[in-house]
Design a protein around this motif. Structure first.
Motif, PDB file in Angstrom:
ATOM      1  N   ARG A 134       0.829  -1.210   0.000  1.00  0.00           N
ATOM      2  CA  ARG A 134       0.000   0.000   0.000  1.00  0.00           C
ATOM      3  C   ARG A 134       0.859   1.255   0.000  1.00  0.00           C
ATOM      4  N   PHE A 135       1.955   1.222   0.770  1.00  0.00           N
ATOM      5  CA  PHE A 135       2.838   2.390   0.839  1.00  0.00           C
ATOM      6  C   PHE A 135       3.452   2.691  -0.527  1.00  0.00           C
ATOM      7  N   PHE A 136       4.063   1.693  -1.147  1.00  0.00           N
ATOM      8  CA  PHE A 136       4.750   1.919  -2.423  1.00  0.00           C
ATOM      9  C   PHE A 136       3.771   2.270  -3.542  1.00  0.00           C
ATOM     10  N   SER A 137       2.617   1.609  -3.573  1.00  0.00           N
ATOM     11  CA  SER A 137       1.649   1.904  -4.632  1.00  0.00           C
ATOM     12  C   SER A 137       1.136   3.330  -4.506  1.00  0.00           C
ATOM     13  N   GLN A 138       0.843   3.777  -3.264  1.00  0.00           N
ATOM     14  CA  GLN A 138       0.348   5.136  -3.073  1.00  0.00           C
ATOM     15  C   GLN A 138       1.410   6.176  -3.420  1.00  0.00           C
ATOM     16  N   GLU A 139       2.658   5.906  -3.032  1.00  0.00           N
ATOM     17  CA  GLU A 139       3.731   6.863  -3.303  1.00  0.00           C
ATOM     18  C   GLU A 139       4.017   6.972  -4.798  1.00  0.00           C
ATOM     19  N   LEU A 140       4.010   5.856  -5.509  1.00  0.00           N
ATOM     20  CA  LEU A 140       4.251   5.891  -6.958  1.00  0.00           C
ATOM     21  C   LEU A 140       3.160   6.671  -7.681  1.00  0.00           C
ATOM     22  N   LEU A 141       1.899   6.455  -7.273  1.00  0.00           N
ATOM     23  CA  LEU A 141       0.798   7.182  -7.896  1.00  0.00           C
ATOM     24  C   LEU A 141       0.888   8.678  -7.597  1.00  0.00           C
ATOM     25  N   THR A 142       1.286   9.017  -6.367  1.00  0.00           N
ATOM     26  CA  THR A 142       1.393  10.424  -5.993  1.00  0.00           C
ATOM     27  C   THR A 142       2.529  11.109  -6.764  1.00  0.00           C
ATOM     28  N   ILE A 143       3.656  10.410  -6.927  1.00  0.00           N
ATOM     29  CA  ILE A 143       4.758  10.976  -7.724  1.00  0.00           C
ATOM     30  C   ILE A 143       4.297  11.249  -9.147  1.00  0.00           C
ATOM     31  N   GLY A 144       3.534  10.314  -9.717  1.00  0.00           N
ATOM     32  CA  GLY A 144       2.996  10.512 -11.055  1.00  0.00           C
ATOM     33  C   GLY A 144       2.101  11.741 -11.125  1.00  0.00           C
ATOM     34  N   ASP A 145       1.265  11.929 -10.092  1.00  0.00           N
ATOM     35  CA  ASP A 145       0.400  13.110 -10.042  1.00  0.00           C
ATOM     36  C   ASP A 145       1.220  14.394  -9.988  1.00  0.00           C
ATOM     37  N   GLU A 146       2.267  14.390  -9.176  1.00  0.00           N
ATOM     38  CA  GLU A 146       3.079  15.604  -9.005  1.00  0.00           C
ATOM     39  C   GLU A 146       3.859  15.945 -10.277  1.00  0.00           C
ATOM     40  N   ILE A 147       4.432  14.933 -10.917  1.00  0.00           N
ATOM     41  CA  ILE A 147       5.162  15.183 -12.163  1.00  0.00           C
ATOM     42  C   ILE A 147       4.201  15.647 -13.257  1.00  0.00           C
ATOM     43  N   GLY A 148       3.041  14.996 -13.339  1.00  0.00           N
ATOM     44  CA  GLY A 148       2.054  15.369 -14.351  1.00  0.00           C
ATOM     45  C   GLY A 148       1.540  16.788 -14.145  1.00  0.00           C
ATOM     46  N   ALA A 149       1.225  17.131 -12.882  1.00  0.00           N
ATOM     47  CA  ALA A 149       0.748  18.484 -12.590  1.00  0.00           C
ATOM     48  C   ALA A 149       1.850  19.508 -12.855  1.00  0.00           C
ATOM     49  N   GLY A 150       3.097  19.143 -12.545  1.00  0.00           N
ATOM     50  CA  GLY A 150       4.210  20.056 -12.776  1.00  0.00           C
ATOM     51  C   GLY A 150       4.417  20.345 -14.244  1.00  0.00           C
ATOM     52  N   TYR A 151       4.144  19.372 -15.081  1.00  0.00           N
ATOM     53  CA  TYR A 151       4.323  19.554 -16.525  1.00  0.00           C
ATOM     54  C   TYR A 151       3.411  20.658 -17.057  1.00  0.00           C
ATOM     55  N   TYR A 152       2.223  20.769 -16.456  1.00  0.00           N
ATOM     56  CA  TYR A 152       1.256  21.763 -16.928  1.00  0.00           C
ATOM     57  C   TYR A 152       1.243  23.021 -16.047  1.00  0.00           C
ATOM     58  N   SER A 153       2.270  23.194 -15.218  1.00  0.00           N
ATOM     59  CA  SER A 153       2.352  24.363 -14.344  1.00  0.00           C
ATOM     60  C   SER A 153       3.539  25.236 -14.736  1.00  0.00           C
ATOM     61  N   PHE A 154       3.645  26.380 -14.070  1.00  0.00           N
ATOM     62  CA  PHE A 154       4.706  27.327 -14.390  1.00  0.00           C
ATOM     63  C   PHE A 154       5.317  27.896 -13.102  1.00  0.00           C
ATOM     64  N   GLY A 155       6.540  28.408 -13.253  1.00  0.00           N
ATOM     65  CA  GLY A 155       7.186  29.172 -12.191  1.00  0.00           C
ATOM     66  C   GLY A 155       7.311  28.434 -10.877  1.00  0.00           C
ATOM     67  N   VAL A 156       6.886  29.117  -9.803  1.00  0.00           N
ATOM     68  CA  VAL A 156       7.040  28.597  -8.440  1.00  0.00           C
ATOM     69  C   VAL A 156       6.271  27.299  -8.251  1.00  0.00           C
ATOM     70  N   VAL A 157       5.083  27.221  -8.841  1.00  0.00           N
ATOM     71  CA  VAL A 157       4.252  26.013  -8.681  1.00  0.00           C
ATOM     72  C   VAL A 157       4.943  24.810  -9.294  1.00  0.00           C
ATOM     73  N   LYS A 158       5.495  24.962 -10.497  1.00  0.00           N
ATOM     74  CA  LYS A 158       6.219  23.867 -11.141  1.00  0.00           C
ATOM     75  C   LYS A 158       7.393  23.416 -10.283  1.00  0.00           C
ATOM     76  N   ARG A 159       8.156  24.388  -9.768  1.00  0.00           N
ATOM     77  CA  ARG A 159       9.322  24.065  -8.955  1.00  0.00           C
ATOM     78  C   ARG A 159       8.921  23.307  -7.686  1.00  0.00           C
ATOM     79  N   LYS A 160       7.833  23.723  -7.059  1.00  0.00           N
ATOM     80  CA  LYS A 160       7.367  23.056  -5.835  1.00  0.00           C
ATOM     81  C   LYS A 160       6.916  21.624  -6.114  1.00  0.00           C
TER      82      LYS A 160
END
Length: 217
Positions: A134-160
């Motif tokens: 459960r830990f690894f599956s949740q973390e992998l999915l969350t990393i995917g969400d963060e990278i995906g959201a970062g791709y469509y973001s700019f500036g400070v939000v992308k960096r965060k």
């Protein structure tokens, strides 16, 4: 005795899928070991037949998945060579997508690595604790969400977002070490960290160059 052990005991050769499942590594990793002659097999058409003796030399019967150690590749293919082969035979969809897309290959590589880690996690699910799964599956999915959201973001939000993904990826690598997860899974997690770190550094270089260009002469 597991079904896999029974297959290995009764057959002199096994399928590519059985070998991947027995070693707990990705198909690409097994292909690299076959090309480097670290594991012996014969390719007939599009199918590989792996020598059972060669497979058991790497992980003998009775050795648990999280206890065996992968042999170090003596002559692994470089990334450039692998890209050249993939472009030539057109068998790797990742590079087809890279060729016809304006996306950064490294961003694409992050998602490829995450998919590899997810697929391998499903294969080893039965051999690890449910809480760890459960830990690894949740973390992998969350990393995917963060990278995906970062791709469509700019500036400070992308960096965060990229920064959060980097911290999270580092955390799951350390957890994999502490829990003595299969080495193949650990190596894929390390590749994820490397890909995310590259994205963060690339973003930093772009921001630095932008600031320099805006500086008054």
């Amino acid at each position: 005795m597991t079904d896999l052990e029974e297959i290995l005991k009764q057959s002199q050769e096994v399928s590519f899928e059985v070998a991947v499942q027995w070693l707990g590594i990705t198909p690409k990793a097994l292909s690299d070991y076959l090309k480097a002659k670290q594991i012996q097999g014969v390719k007939v058409g599009e199918e590989w037949f792996i020598q059972t003796a060669s497979l058991l030399a790497v992980r003998p019967l009775g050795v648990l998945l999280n206890e065996f150690v992968l042999p170090e590749l003596e002559n692994p293919l470089s990334r450039h060579q692998q890209e050249k082969i993939n472009r030539k035979n057109g068998s790797d969809k990742r590079w087809d997508l890279k060729k016809n897309s304006k996306r950064s290959p490294t961003k694409l590589n992050c998602f490829v690595r995450l998919q590899e880690a997810w697929d391998l996690l499903q294969r080893i699910k039965e051999s690890i604790f449910e809480e760890d799964y459960r830990f690894f599956s949740q973390e992998l999915l969350t990393i995917g969400d963060e990278i995906g959201a970062g791709y469509y973001s700019f500036g400070v939000v992308k960096r965060k977002l990229y920064g959060r993904a980097r911290v999270r990826a580092g955390r799951i690598v350390s957890r994999a070490v502490l829990l003595n997860m299969p080495q193949g899974f650990f190596l894929i997690l390390c590749n994820i960290v490397e890909a995310i770190v590259f994205l963060c550094r690339k973003l930093e270089r772009k921001e630095t160059a932008h600031v320099k260009n805006k500086a008054p002469a």
